[in-house]
Design an enzyme around this catalytic site. Structure first.
Site, PDB file in Angstrom:
ATOM      1  N   THR A 135       0.811  -1.215   0.000  1.00 38.63           N
ATOM      2  CA  THR A 135       0.000   0.000   0.000  1.00 38.63           C
ATOM      3  C   THR A 135       0.844   1.265   0.000  1.00 38.63           C
ATOM      4  O   THR A 135       0.486   2.262  -0.629  1.00 38.63           O
ATOM      5  CB  THR A 135      -0.909  -0.015   1.262  1.00 38.63           C
ATOM      6  OG1 THR A 135      -1.789  -1.115   1.143  1.00 38.63           O
ATOM      7  CG2 THR A 135      -1.714   1.245   1.395  1.00 38.63           C
TER       8      THR A 135
ATOM      9  N   THR B 244       2.432 -21.364  20.913  1.00 37.91           N
ATOM     10  CA  THR B 244       1.124 -21.061  21.513  1.00 37.91           C
ATOM     11  C   THR B 244       0.266 -20.166  20.619  1.00 37.91           C
ATOM     12  O   THR B 244       0.780 -19.325  19.885  1.00 37.91           O
ATOM     13  CB  THR B 244       1.276 -20.392  22.900  1.00 37.91           C
ATOM     14  OG1 THR B 244      -0.036 -20.023  23.376  1.00 37.91           O
ATOM     15  CG2 THR B 244       2.154 -19.164  22.871  1.00 37.91           C
TER      16      THR B 244
ATOM     17  N   THR C 177       4.433  -8.502  14.932  1.00 32.53           N
ATOM     18  CA  THR C 177       3.265  -9.186  14.388  1.00 32.53           C
ATOM     19  C   THR C 177       2.233  -8.140  13.985  1.00 32.53           C
ATOM     20  O   THR C 177       2.137  -7.099  14.634  1.00 32.53           O
ATOM     21  CB  THR C 177       2.764 -10.159  15.479  1.00 32.53           C
ATOM     22  OG1 THR C 177       2.210 -11.273  14.915  1.00 32.53           O
ATOM     23  CG2 THR C 177       1.825  -9.599  16.445  1.00 32.53           C
TER      24      THR C 177
ATOM     25  N   ASP D 101       0.731  -6.728   5.106  1.00 30.41           N
ATOM     26  CA  ASP D 101       0.102  -8.026   5.407  1.00 30.41           C
ATOM     27  C   ASP D 101       1.103  -9.108   5.819  1.00 30.41           C
ATOM     28  O   ASP D 101       0.830  -9.889   6.724  1.00 30.41           O
ATOM     29  CB  ASP D 101      -0.727  -8.514   4.210  1.00 30.41           C
ATOM     30  CG  ASP D 101      -1.997  -7.690   4.042  1.00 30.41           C
ATOM     31  OD1 ASP D 101      -2.341  -6.943   4.974  1.00 30.41           O
ATOM     32  OD2 ASP D 101      -2.640  -7.792   2.980  1.00 30.41           O
TER      33      ASP D 101
END
Ligand code: ASP
Length: 343
Positions: A13, A271, A161, A89
């Protein structure tokens, strides 16, 4: 001599502008000074390099990681730092992959992008780009690692993240503090930076894509688990487990894992929780997994786990003992080994 920073443009973007019909299209990076005229005031030289194929980062593959790494490797001695413009992303995957590829890094590689295209009035792209450039050329704090800068925070790349498809603060690092924060001044935490080791740079370019991620959920069936574990050519699987690394204790599940490990498949336990770590053996629900040879992923992110497993299997295809051992070690600061440093 002036410092030099190279911008490597991969797509996403951030590199979009609106044409006269309002449609978004990539802009040629050579025109960056038209779009961000503030860059003319930078005290360092900025050069640009555009990958042949500009992509939405949802099309990212290990081959693109190699293209990005080769572009930096070619110019490594000619620049003081590197800024990689990338779609948001899969930016955390690319940042993690590059961190493993560049062994003995002694210069900053900073990935950034934006939630709104650079060519839009309210874009966060200009701010992110300028801060990333300032950090890549910064003398006050020298950051010899792969980082991700977004909305005022500099994160270790392999700890970050993507957390929001809406907010400008779209990234976070749950298990490791940010390395620097942009306010009126930059505030740095140099004690958290990776240390240079004086060894020559090595760029590793082999990834093994034959891995899978199996996310557990209550009620998951043996058919689904077995379908994944019997995927043709599979070499490794990451199981996303509950809480501190817990999974069903039912015999069909344990036997399926045991049989896969017996066939040489490496199984890593990560996890599903965003923060915290896998502690194998803490509950009965993970004791058996430890006993059959499932490896605990500690506090690694899924993005770092995926790229680390691909990197290790690709780099040491004939040495699975080394792959297993390395999955439990911190190679580039991707897992926490010494809690006392984290403040
Ligand atoms: N789909 C875009 C990409 O990751 C989103 C972005 O750049 O923010 O390339």
């Amino acid at each position: 001599m002036k410092d030099k920073v190279l911008i490597v443009y991969t797509g996403g973007t951030i590199g979009m502008v609106q044409d006269s019909n309002g449609a978004l299209k990539p802009f040629p990076l050579s025109h960056i000074y038209d779009l961000v005229p503030e860059l003319k005031r930078c005290s360092y030289t900025i050069d640009t390099c555009q990958l042949d194929n500009i992509i939405d980062s949802s099309n990212m593959t290990p081959d693109f990681w190699v293209n990005i790494a080769e572009c930096i490797e070619r110019e490594y001695d000619n620049y003081d730092g590197f800024v990689v413009l990338h779609g948001t992303d899969t930016m955390a995957y690319t940042a993690s992959a590059l961190s493993f590829m560049f062994k003995n890094l002694s210069k900053p590689i900073i990935l950034t992008g934006s939630q709104l295209p650079m060519g839009m009035l309210r874009s966060d792209g200009r701010e992110n780009l300028i801060c990333a450039l300032e950090l890549a050329s910064c003398h006050e704090a020298f950051i010899p690692e792969v980082c991700l800068f977004f909305e005022n925070h500099l994160y270790r790349g392999n700890r970050s993240t993507k957390i929001s498809a809406e907010n400008f603060d779209a990234f976070y690092s749950y298990n490791f503090p940010s390395l620097a924060k942009a306010g009126i001044n930059f505030s740095f935490k140099p004690h958290l930076f990776m240390q240079q080791n004086g060894q020559p740079l090595e760029v590793r370019k082999n990834f093994d894509r034959n891995i899978a991620v199996l996310k557990l959920f209550p009620g998951i069936t043996p058919q689904v688990v077995n379908a994944v574990l019997h995927a043709e050519g599979l070499h490794g699987v990451i199981i996303e487990t509950f809480g501190s690394g817990n999974a069903p204790t039912e015999s069909w599940f344990i036997n399926a894992m045991k049989e896969a490990i017996g066939r040489g498949i490496i199984v890593l336990n990560v996890t599903q929780c965003k923060a915290g770590a896998v502690v194998m053996g803490q509950y009965e629900a993970s004791c058996e997994m430890e006993r059959i040879g499932i490896i605990g992923g500690n506090d690694i992110t899924l993005e770092a786990a995926v790229t680390k497993m691909m990197y290790l299997l690709g780099t040491y295809p004939d040495d699975h003992d080394h792959v297993r051992h390395s999955l439990q070690c911190s190679l580039r600061g991707e897992i926490t080994v010494n809690q006392s440093r984290l403040s």
